[in-house]
Design a protein around this motif. Structure first.
Motif, PDB file in Angstrom:
ATOM      1  N   CYS A   1     -55.867  20.905  21.990  1.00  0.00           N
ATOM      2  CA  CYS A   1     -56.717  19.936  22.686  1.00  0.00           C
ATOM      3  C   CYS A   1     -57.961  19.746  21.746  1.00  0.00           C
ATOM      4  O   CYS A   1     -58.533  18.892  21.199  1.00  0.00           O
ATOM      5  CB  CYS A   1     -57.103  19.968  23.717  1.00  0.00           C
ATOM      6  N   LEU A   2     -58.704  21.209  21.243  1.00  0.00           N
ATOM      7  CA  LEU A   2     -59.538  21.120  20.233  1.00  0.00           C
ATOM      8  C   LEU A   2     -59.311  20.558  18.822  1.00  0.00           C
ATOM      9  O   LEU A   2     -60.153  19.785  18.200  1.00  0.00           O
ATOM     10  CB  LEU A   2     -59.966  22.547  20.295  1.00  0.00           C
ATOM     11  N   GLY A   3     -58.047  20.594  18.485  1.00  0.00           N
ATOM     12  CA  GLY A   3     -57.547  20.413  17.313  1.00  0.00           C
ATOM     13  C   GLY A   3     -57.517  18.772  17.115  1.00  0.00           C
ATOM     14  O   GLY A   3     -57.816  18.272  16.448  1.00  0.00           O
ATOM     15  N   VAL A   4     -56.947  18.142  18.343  1.00  0.00           N
ATOM     16  CA  VAL A   4     -57.101  16.729  18.351  1.00  0.00           C
ATOM     17  C   VAL A   4     -58.712  16.224  18.286  1.00  0.00           C
ATOM     18  O   VAL A   4     -58.732  15.257  17.623  1.00  0.00           O
ATOM     19  CB  VAL A   4     -56.243  16.290  19.686  1.00  0.00           C
ATOM     20  N   LEU A   5     -59.370  16.872  19.077  1.00  0.00           N
ATOM     21  CA  LEU A   5     -60.838  16.133  19.295  1.00  0.00           C
ATOM     22  C   LEU A   5     -61.444  16.450  17.740  1.00  0.00           C
ATOM     23  O   LEU A   5     -62.124  15.460  17.402  1.00  0.00           O
ATOM     24  CB  LEU A   5     -61.234  17.134  19.778  1.00  0.00           C
ATOM     25  N   LEU A   6     -61.118  17.544  17.046  1.00  0.00           N
ATOM     26  CA  LEU A   6     -61.703  17.801  15.807  1.00  0.00           C
ATOM     27  C   LEU A   6     -61.027  16.748  14.760  1.00  0.00           C
ATOM     28  O   LEU A   6     -61.852  16.244  13.867  1.00  0.00           O
ATOM     29  CB  LEU A   6     -61.475  19.260  15.174  1.00  0.00           C
ATOM     30  N   THR A   7     -59.798  16.458  14.687  1.00  0.00           N
ATOM     31  CA  THR A   7     -59.143  15.734  13.757  1.00  0.00           C
ATOM     32  C   THR A   7     -59.626  14.198  13.972  1.00  0.00           C
ATOM     33  O   THR A   7     -59.949  13.551  12.887  1.00  0.00           O
ATOM     34  CB  THR A   7     -57.586  15.534  13.828  1.00  0.00           C
ATOM     35  N   ILE A   8     -59.692  13.910  15.114  1.00  0.00           N
ATOM     36  CA  ILE A   8     -60.039  12.280  15.586  1.00  0.00           C
ATOM     37  C   ILE A   8     -61.556  12.029  15.144  1.00  0.00           C
ATOM     38  O   ILE A   8     -62.024  11.181  14.505  1.00  0.00           O
ATOM     39  CB  ILE A   8     -59.869  11.653  16.835  1.00  0.00           C
ATOM     40  N   GLY A   9     -62.314  13.122  15.343  1.00  0.00           N
ATOM     41  CA  GLY A   9     -63.699  13.291  15.263  1.00  0.00           C
ATOM     42  C   GLY A   9     -63.867  12.889  13.557  1.00  0.00           C
ATOM     43  O   GLY A   9     -64.759  12.112  13.161  1.00  0.00           O
TER      44      GLY A   9
END
Length: 483
Positions: free
Chosen positions: A207-215
């Motif tokens: 989840c943190l990875g998704v947020l980091l990537t899209i950010g």
């Protein structure tokens, strides 16, 4: 990439090549840079490195007709070797950022459908035959002609469907989405997390990875996908060292006991080209080869079209550059996979991660292939990236590929309905081939019922007929008494 980005990546007046390597791969001409290609090569490797773990598990867990199993260490070597060699060949010969490795789905067919009927040598011989037949289709021009016969909007639908498919793969492999066990007496096929809620450190990393990537993507940070993969791998290593975690899945983010290991090439060349004909009926062999060819043929077709379109490399007529060579190399990869006992190798949709990083040429393949070559000796250190750290890249690229949906005329039902089925069936059946087949059959049917049958290319008629056989393979096998 979004359309504005594609336009920006392909300037009307290409800058001159800075050196011979740039000129050979057309890096500047395609609006890319060496830095983008290197980042893309790393991103592609990290999103598909799981095959070094998964392929040996699938093939190594099965037994052939005589109860024999393949050695896991030898399978890791064979898998890495074929991926390295064929990815580099694709980069140099096809000049597309399209990596190759043992095909998921195809390896399961070999392990659980073919091997139980014969020896491993015979089963891998069928894979070699499949690859040779695909090469024949390429040389005769039939495979390329079929790809050119597909209407533009249907090609766009294939790209969109693949985008949803790989995003779904990312959600599932990370544990964000799981299948509800049959014992639950429910008809809902998937759910959030393992119990209907998100729980556990591994899912948090995803989840943190998704947020980091899209950010990072929203901020248009160069290297967004690769930065996310590396960052979340470090986070996973830290979490795994201080928390009590039962399982990360296939890959545990733990520093290995040893950095290097010796490759074992014992499986290379262990195949029997025509041995299968002595183990089972000719009809069974033909049906097995047909299943392998159809899956490999259209998985590759969808992947090549989707990746090339996402990279903005399709020409004015919607054609893939160097398509003949690309398809021939892909067919040769199937031969190499069978000859090394690592199952049929094919083009990987995870290459979209590299394209998302900016890769536009085959130079990125030199990086990806080089890393697979390193994996022959440094498998312990190169396989510490957990899927939870790599999967966010698939979700992000799924979004980027979804933008192609604007090229479909949704008010024109004769193309909109086949496009919808193509898009929907891919993720819902976990198969690129199934989605393409559903779209083809629907396109031919609708064109016929609205009185426009003459607009359908004859190759689509023939291909749709083959797909009808493919979808009805079970009753056909029962009819001929082969099941």
């Amino acid at each position: 990439m979004s359309e504005p980005q594609k336009v920006a990546d392909r300037p009307s007046a290409a800058p001159p090549a800075v050196n011979s390597v740039d000129g050979f791969f057309k890096i500047s001409e395609r609006g890319s840079t060496f830095a983008r290609e290197v980042r893309g090569g790393f991103a592609t490797f990290f999103t598909m490195a799981y095959i070094l773990v998964l392929n040996p598990i699938i093939l190594g867990s099965a037994k052939d007709k005589f109860g024999h199993q393949l050695d896991s260490v030898q399978l890791v070597t064979a898998t890495a070797l074929v991926a390295a060699v064929m990815t580099i060949i694709m980069g140099v010969g096809g000049n597309l950022p399209l990596a190759l490795a043992a095909g998921l789905g195809l390896n399961a067919v070999v392990a659980f459908q073919i091997a139980p009927l014969m020896s491993w040598d015979d089963a891998m011989g069928l894979v070699v035959l499949e690859g040779l037949l695909i090469c024949v289709l390429v040389v005769t021009g039939l495979r390329e002609a079929i790809m050119h016969a597909i209407p533009g909007p249907l090609k766009a639908a294939i790209g969109v469907g693949i985008g949803l498919f790989i995003a779904f793969i990312g959600f599932v492999d990370a544990g964000f989405v799981t299948r509800i066990p049959d014992i639950a007496s429910t008809t809902v096929p998937v759910q959030l997390g393992g119990t209907g809620t998100l729980s556990g450190w591994p899912v948090l990393v995803f989840c943190l990875g998704v947020l980091l990537t899209i950010g990072l993507i929203a901020r248009k940070v160069k290297g967004a996908i690769l930065i996310s993969i590396v960052t979340m791998t470090l986070v996973a290593l830290i979490i795994n060292s201080i928390a009590d975690i039962k399982s990360w899945g296939l890959t545990t983010p733990a520093w290995p006991d040893k950095i290097a290991d010796t490759p074992d090439f014992g499986l290379i060349g262990d195949f029997s080209l025509f041995g299968a004909f002595g183990e089972t009926t000719v009809i069974t062999v033909v049906l097995l080869i047909f299943t392998l060819i159809l899956s490999d043929f259209f998985d590759t077709m969808g992947t090549v079209v989707g990746i090339t379109a996402e990279a903005g490399l399709l020409d004015e007529e919607g054609k893939v550059p160097n398509l003949g060579r690309v398809l021939l190399i892909d067919g040769a990869a199937a031969v190499a996979g069978g000859a090394s006992s690592s199952s049929s190798a094919t083009s990987y949709i995870e290459s979209a991660a590299g394209v998302g990083e900016g890769a536009r040429t085959g130079f990125a393949n030199l990086i990806t292939g080089g890393l697979f070559a390193c994996a022959l000796f440094f498998t312990p250190i190169l396989t510490i990236v957990p899927m939870q750290a790599a999967a966010p890249a698939l979700v992000a690229v799924g979004f980027l590929m979804m933008t192609q949906v604007k090229h479909i005329d949704w008010d024109k039902y004769e193309i909109a309905i086949p496009a919808f089925l193509t898009i929907a069936v891919m993720p819902f059946t976990y198969s690129i081939t199934n989605g393409i087949g559903a779209g083809f059959v629907a396109y031919v049917l609708i064109k016929t019922v609205v009185g426009k049958a003459k607009e359908v290319h004859w190759l689509l008629w023939g291909t749709s007929a083959l797909f009808l056989i493919y979808f009805a393979i079970d009753p056909i096998q029962q009819l001929f008494g082969t099941k």
